[in-house]
Design an enzyme around this catalytic site. Structure first.
Site, PDB file in Angstrom:
ATOM      1  N   PRO A 186      -5.546   2.348   4.058  1.00 51.15           N
ATOM      2  CA  PRO A 186      -5.441   2.446   5.499  1.00 51.15           C
ATOM      3  C   PRO A 186      -4.381   3.424   5.933  1.00 51.15           C
ATOM      4  O   PRO A 186      -3.210   3.277   5.589  1.00 51.15           O
ATOM      5  CB  PRO A 186      -5.083   1.028   5.940  1.00 51.15           C
ATOM      6  CG  PRO A 186      -5.155   0.192   4.693  1.00 51.15           C
ATOM      7  CD  PRO A 186      -4.940   1.122   3.565  1.00 51.15           C
ATOM      8  N   GLU A 187      -4.801   4.411   6.688  1.00 46.24           N
ATOM      9  CA  GLU A 187      -3.885   5.312   7.362  1.00 46.24           C
ATOM     10  C   GLU A 187      -3.859   4.884   8.826  1.00 46.24           C
ATOM     11  O   GLU A 187      -4.402   3.842   9.174  1.00 46.24           O
ATOM     12  CB  GLU A 187      -4.360   6.758   7.177  1.00 46.24           C
ATOM     13  CG  GLU A 187      -4.585   7.098   5.696  1.00 46.24           C
ATOM     14  CD  GLU A 187      -5.043   8.520   5.449  1.00 46.24           C
ATOM     15  OE1 GLU A 187      -4.660   9.410   6.213  1.00 46.24           O
ATOM     16  OE2 GLU A 187      -5.797   8.735   4.485  1.00 46.24           O
ATOM     17  N   ARG A 228      -5.018  -4.895  -4.527  1.00 50.04           N
ATOM     18  CA  ARG A 228      -3.906  -4.297  -5.273  1.00 50.04           C
ATOM     19  C   ARG A 228      -2.541  -4.869  -4.908  1.00 50.04           C
ATOM     20  O   ARG A 228      -1.556  -4.598  -5.580  1.00 50.04           O
ATOM     21  CB  ARG A 228      -3.909  -2.775  -5.063  1.00 50.04           C
ATOM     22  CG  ARG A 228      -5.093  -2.121  -5.742  1.00 50.04           C
ATOM     23  CD  ARG A 228      -5.140  -0.639  -5.478  1.00 50.04           C
ATOM     24  NE  ARG A 228      -4.116   0.078  -6.202  1.00 50.04           N
ATOM     25  CZ  ARG A 228      -3.938   1.397  -6.125  1.00 50.04           C
ATOM     26  NH1 ARG A 228      -4.717   2.112  -5.336  1.00 50.04           N
ATOM     27  NH2 ARG A 228      -3.012   1.977  -6.815  1.00 50.04           N
ATOM     28  N   ARG A 272      12.803  23.209   5.198  1.00 51.89           N
ATOM     29  CA  ARG A 272      12.187  22.388   4.144  1.00 51.89           C
ATOM     30  C   ARG A 272      11.273  23.242   3.285  1.00 51.89           C
ATOM     31  O   ARG A 272      10.400  23.932   3.776  1.00 51.89           O
ATOM     32  CB  ARG A 272      11.453  21.204   4.757  1.00 51.89           C
ATOM     33  CG  ARG A 272      12.452  20.181   5.263  1.00 51.89           C
ATOM     34  CD  ARG A 272      11.825  19.031   5.999  1.00 51.89           C
ATOM     35  NE  ARG A 272      11.046  18.149   5.139  1.00 51.89           N
ATOM     36  CZ  ARG A 272      10.748  16.889   5.497  1.00 51.89           C
ATOM     37  NH1 ARG A 272      11.171  16.406   6.634  1.00 51.89           N
ATOM     38  NH2 ARG A 272      10.030  16.147   4.708  1.00 51.89           N
TER      39      ARG A 272
END
Length: 280
Positions: free
Chosen positions: A2-3, A116, A160
């Site tokens: 799930p995002e 999981r 970054r």
DNA sequence: CATTCCGCCTGTAAGC
DNA sequence: TGCTTACAGGCGGAAT
């Protein structure tokens, strides 16, 4: 699994039916990622006030118990991990081997199924303090908030060197973009996922921020992505996976130019992209 | 501070 | 058929 879209679809499928529901029993299965952090029985008698989302976390705000003097309100922070889903049912079926957290309520049985067990349900006195505050601290801006602008993205990427795909996944700039939608957003924006974050121009940050919003909102509208087992709280699967342009399409022709979609590994996660349409 | 890697778990599919 | 290996939607924390 799930995002942000899947978590938001789950929230939307629950919030109206579960608001004001009173908890009457709690059942724990095998341990999840973190312990519950309270006596399960201390949830009994509390009502669900609201369900909100922060990133990929759900916050179930719970009222104080009416029969406990000067009782404090609080809530449960839920995370679906990689394989979790929530179901609300009036059937009260016996738990299966993957069902690790049940709330029996006046509006039905809310059940967290998570093979999981990377998911979690954690008690916290409030969303901003305690266990929840700790887990939510450091999260980036919400992609649908007005604060998620190209300027913010550009500023937070400055200096970054990590690849833009990984910077999106990290969640400290913008939350909710997981492995599927990171690849999809970068495709829409025409950006090579290997591009160092700090090398993305402001103009391309405009496209990327738009792409993130577009991909996530489209996915919410389609009920999320059901690759294997994602379901909303009523058992409905999502359909975004049928619209994925690059995710899980290694070797298949790019929908825009026909070039075979490539799969690479970044930070031990698969990334999919079109080497012709997406440039550094 | 930024970045990389590990580990948490189990199921499934591919490879031999 | 059976065994082994790789990989899967996330993310915190240790190591570098």
């Amino acid at each position: 699994m799930p995002e942000l879209p899947e978590v938001e679809v789950t929230r939307l499928s629950l919030v109206d039916r579960l608001r004001d529901a009173e908890i009457s029993a709690v059942r724990l299965g095998k341990p999840l990622r973190w312990p519950l952090g309270c006596e399960p029985a201390s949830l009994i008698g509390r009502r669900v006030l609201d369900i909100s989302r922060r990133g990929k976390y759900l916050w179930f705000a719970l009222g104080a118990r009416a029969d406990v003097a000067a009782d404090a309100a609080g809530g449960l922070l839920l995370h679906l991990g990689m394989s979790g889903s929530l179901n609300l049912s009036e059937q009260f079926a016996a738990p299966g081997p993957w069902d690790h957290f049940d709330l029996v309520t006046s509006r039905g049985l809310l059940r967290l199924t998570d093979p999981r067990r990377f998911g979690a349900a954690v008690w916290s006195p409030s969303r901003d303090d305690g266990a929840a505050g700790k887990l939510l601290a450091g999260l980036g801006v919400e992609p649908f908030d007005a604060g998620f602008t190209a300027v913010l993205l550009h500023e937070r990427l400055r200096g970054r060197r990590v690849a833009i795909k990984q910077a999106l996944l990290a969640g400290d700039i913008v939350v909710g973009v997981g492995n599927i939608y990171a690849s999809e957003a970068l495709f829409l924006a025409g950006i090579d996922p290997r591009t160092p974050g700090g090398r993305i121009s402001l103009a391309r940050c405009v496209r990327l921020a738009d792409a993130v919003r577009q991909v996530l909102s489209r996915a919410v509208a389609l009920g999320g992505s059901t690759l294997r087992d994602f379901r909303d709280a009523h058992g409905m699967g999502g359909a975004f996976q049928h619209e994925a342009r690059v995710y899980d399409r290694e070797g298949q022709p790019c929908v825009a130019c026909g070039e075979p979609v490539r799969r690479i590994v970044q930070g031990q996660r698969s990334t999919y992209f079109c080497p012709r349409c997406q440039r550094r």
